[in-house]
Design an enzyme around this catalytic site. Sequence first.
Site, short mmCIF file in Angstrom:
data_model
loop_
_atom_site.label_atom_id
_atom_site.label_comp_id
_atom_site.label_asym_id
_atom_site.label_seq_id
_atom_site.Cartn_x
_atom_site.Cartn_y
_atom_site.Cartn_z
CE LYS A 171 -4.18 1.70 0.27
NZ LYS A 171 -5.32 1.42 -0.61
CG ASP A 204 -6.82 -1.27 -2.14
OD1 ASP A 204 -5.67 -1.48 -2.57
OD2 ASP A 204 -7.31 -0.12 -2.10
CG ASP A 228 -3.25 -12.42 10.05
OD1 ASP A 228 -3.68 -13.55 9.80
OD2 ASP A 228 -3.37 -11.88 11.17
CG ASP A 232 -7.18 -16.29 7.37
OD1 ASP A 232 -6.11 -16.92 7.32
OD2 ASP A 232 -7.82 -16.13 8.42
#
Length: 335
Positions: A171, A204, A228, A232
């Site tokens: 980012k 994003d 993290d 997932d």
Amino acid sequence: MTHRITLIPGDGIGPEVSAAVLRIIDAAGVAIEWERFVAGAEAVDRFGTALPDEVVESVRRNGIALKGPIATPIGGGFESVNVRLRKALDLYANLRPVRNLPGVPSRFGDIDLIIVRENTEGLYSGLEHEVVPGVVESLKIVTEKASTRIAVFAFEHSRKHKRRKVTAVHKANIMKKSDGLFLQCFRRVALDYPDIERDEKIVDNTCMQLVMNPYQFDVLLMENLYGDIVSDLAAGLVGGLGVVPSGNIGLKAALFEAVHGTAPDIAGKNLANPTALLLSSIMMLHHIHESAAANRIEGALNNVIQARKTVTRDLGGTASTSEFTDAVIASLDNK
Ligand code: NAI
């Protein structure tokens, strides 16, 4: 040769899934002497600390550990045992392969991704304080040293496993200095690996792209918090946290663990699915050069899941943990 490995069975379903995995590894003929330890809430009650020094010393001595899930109190209580182990042992690379398991229903088929997550710093440095009442500061630490070594890990792993592309996820458009440094280190390291394609994507957008078209990615490299979350998300593409493994790798030690939690709703009922910890133990067996046994176990696991006759409830079956374990062992014996 007998391997000596540290075992932290964990809380909730941890002891059940660990026992299942130990039975399967034993049946596959790998000689392991396990050094067992408790950590987490039980260790707090018995020893006054969630992570007794002897656990860390054991992993340091053996260089290898297998760990079940451990409950972490939310918003207070002791610091996550997982985070403490990673820091204490400098397990700087979190490796999460994401692949379909034959027979497991999922949104996509033929997924083959590897997520490499920086495991020691970023927003997980645990440096939080109240500046004045009502204002809290949480420090995100990014260093050239950690960013460089995780980039080297990603490219070395890619070369060793013949992967074609590494995408750095960041980012840096907003966090120009911290993520900017992460990206600079990535670009510098990439120059040493002209055989592997270099790619960069904002986090994003990466999430959306992963859901729309995961096949465009190969190896994804990112700092701690993004890793993290994105790992997932990626697990969700192939059927969830119950069917993906993980390894935490350092220069001197490696710790393999399932990424699901302690499942308190089914703990102690012989219902838990040991697949995630078994897949993590397969990674562990490759790591200790027991690849023949690792491949045999993987084959047996795939047979049982694909046949769908003896799978646990989370995979749509009715089998108990022990029936599933028996089926994997029987499939091993048939080979
Ligand atoms: P969870 O993963 O424990 O449970 C979520 C749901 O998935 C539950 O319905 C559970 O029954 C099911 N589930 C999870 N693993 C399963 C398995 N192997 N077989 C069958 N079903 C399974 O997540 P939750 O409820 O958010 O967390 C519970 C506790 O676990 C918390 O205290 C948390 O701190 C801890 N945790 C520990 C982790 C670790 O040590 N690596 C990782 C994530 C959570």
